[in-house]
Design an enzyme around this catalytic site. Structure first.
Site, PDB file in Angstrom:
ATOM      1  N   ASN A 141      47.754  58.150  37.326  1.00  0.00           N
ATOM      2  CA  ASN A 141      49.195  58.326  37.533  1.00  0.00           C
ATOM      3  C   ASN A 141      49.669  57.456  38.687  1.00  0.00           C
ATOM      4  O   ASN A 141      48.959  57.245  39.661  1.00  0.00           O
ATOM      5  CB  ASN A 141      49.507  59.794  37.846  1.00  0.00           C
ATOM      6  N   GLU A 204      51.669  54.769  34.484  1.00  0.00           N
ATOM      7  CA  GLU A 204      52.845  53.958  34.835  1.00  0.00           C
ATOM      8  C   GLU A 204      52.477  52.500  35.124  1.00  0.00           C
ATOM      9  O   GLU A 204      53.336  51.619  35.000  1.00  0.00           O
ATOM     10  CB  GLU A 204      53.589  54.570  36.025  1.00  0.00           C
ATOM     11  N   ASP A 253      67.197  62.603  51.936  1.00  0.00           N
ATOM     12  CA  ASP A 253      66.824  62.304  50.548  1.00  0.00           C
ATOM     13  C   ASP A 253      67.993  61.654  49.814  1.00  0.00           C
ATOM     14  O   ASP A 253      68.976  61.243  50.425  1.00  0.00           O
ATOM     15  CB  ASP A 253      66.305  63.574  49.845  1.00  0.00           C
TER      16      ASP A 253
END
Ligand code: MN
Length: 454
Positions: A141, A204, A253
């Site tokens: 991943n 990915e 964020d």
């Protein structure tokens, strides 16, 4: 394909500016990055306290630059992303590459890691592409995570309960730490692939390689069992501790507000590899680049899902003002008056964090928010065209939602023209074209310079 090659291409297009004045990694470089959002790529050549290292920011900062990186037009972008996730390509593995030019003992204080906002917990690595494998090696991943510097060898990693978290839990179940490669300074296609979220089990790196037409190369780490992009600028080899945790946060964020403090796992950095005179890639949290990188893969997912329920989707914009995450504007060609509402429902299911959706006709430019507001002003009736959903699962990042349970309210606005009324009443008036006037307009525009757009 490397970040360097991309930067050379951008330099030829005059999309790069070099800043030679001394600036600090603490607030000063982030402040300049912020002021240049939507504009050229800044390269900071004189980083105070860090000789021989340069910092680059805002690399994936505009939609057009991401299209250039993938060699597609805006119209082809989503299909390119969708195709890449369907035609996965394993990258080649090489034993030596520029990133192994320097191999050294870890000292995180020698790396120009930025401290971005006043209330942040400290210096954070925010652009890192992190790869790991399951204990049996069957799943790899790749994802992006923020990393707080704790000391010269340790970081705290924010593990949202997704795929890397799952791999870490699997390792922990076997009483092991999780080996990871932390790559900084990669081609935008790698960042974009790492920001996308295919189902667990999809690698990915394979998506990135498909996006790069087979030109992604990986290198095996020297001291941990993980692979990193061979053309990265900097690779930290590390292990996520199975049991050691530290306080992580606050950090700004995607919403531009501070995310809360949490107890998160500690990463021990074991080895460092980098190019000679490496470029440290910075990414401003809550900035336009952060929003674009998070949003683009979701736009493709919305495009794909809505295309299944309406005749044609023209464009999707997870707008920068909507944090690249919470607001979508979708233009469609509809066949019946119910199409826009189906588009709204389908968009909510394709991107569960989505909060507000506006659906417009294909003659409205989803990237021009004045145009979108015009559609709401002239084609929307609140009693007929508004969809409100209560107590739905949404984003935990929205401070107005129930963040603990990630429960929120959602709203869809159907701002498409009703088919029951004559079309002419909704059409935009046009001024007849004139070659002579257009020549003058071109000259005027040239003298003013092209306005930047996302
Ligand atoms: Mn994944």
């Amino acid at each position: 394909m490397s970040l360097r090659e991309f930067l050379e291409e951008m330099e030829e297009r005059r999309e790069v500016i070099r800043i030679t004045e001394p600036l600090s990694t603490r607030f000063e470089i982030p402040l300049v990055m912020k002021s240049l959002e939507g504009g050229p790529i800044p390269i900071f050549e004189n980083v105070e306290g860090y000789e021989g290292v340069t910092i680059v920011g805002n690399v994936c900062g505009t939609r057009d630059r991401l299209c250039l990186a993938l060699n597609v037009s805006r119209e082809e972008l989503y299909n390119r992303l969708i195709d890449a996730s369907r035609n996965l390509k394993p990258p080649s593995v090489v034993s030596n590459s520029p990133v192994t030019e320097v191999i050294e003992e870890p000292d995180l204080r020698s790396i120009p890691i930025l401290t971005h906002y006043e209330g942040d917990a400290g210096a954070y690595i925010t652009s890192a592409v992190i790869s790991a494998k399951s204990p049996d090696g069957s799943v790899e991943n790749v994802s992006i995570h923020r990393l707080l510097v704790l000391d010269e060898r340790h970081l705290a990693i924010r593990l949202v309960p997704r795929h890397l978290y799952k791999l870490w839990s699997m390792a922990k179940g076997e009483g092991k730490d999780l080996d990871i490669a932390i790559a900084v300074g990669v081609h935008p296609a790698v960042s974009l692939a790492a920001a996308s979220s295919p189902p667990f089990g999809v690698n990915e790196f394979w998506i990135a390689n498909a996006l790069l037409d087979g030109k992604l190369r990986l290198i095996k780490c020297r001291k941990v069992d993980a692979y990193a992009p061979a053309d990265a600028e900097l690779v930290l080899e590390g292990r996520i501790s199975r049991d050691r945790e530290a306080t992580e946060g606050p950090l700004v964020d995607i919403t531009g507000t501070y995310d809360i403090k949490r107890s998160q796992p500690v990463v021990e950095v074991i080895n460092v590899m980098h190019r000679k005179g490496y470029i440290y890639q910075a990414l401003l949290p809550g900035g336009a680049e952060h929003r674009l990188l998070m949003g683009l893969p979701r736009e493709a997912a919305i495009y794909e899902a809505v295309s299944r329920v309406v005749p044609k989707v023209r464009a999707v914009n997870l707008s920068i003002g909507g944090c690249g995450w919470l607001h979508a504007i979708i233009s469609i060609e509809k066949q019946t008056d119910g199409d826009a509402k189906n588009a709204i429902l389908s968009a909510f299911s394709a991107h569960p964090s989505l909060k507000h959706v506006v659906v417009v006709d294909a003659d409205v430019d989803v990237f021009n928010l004045d145009d979108v507001e015009w559609a709401i002003a002239t084609r929307f009736q609140a009693d007929e065209d508004l969809v409100i959903l209560r107590n739905v699962r949404g984003s935990s990042l929205d401070p107005s939602a129930d963040q603990e349970r990630a429960i929120t309210s959602k709203m869809g606005i159907d701002a498409t023209r009703p088919l029951s009324k004559p079309r002419e009443g909704f059409e935009r008036a046009e001024i007849p074209r004139s070659g002579r006037a257009e020549d003058i307009i071109d000259k005027l525009m040239e003298s003013l310079g092209d306005p930047d757009s996302f």
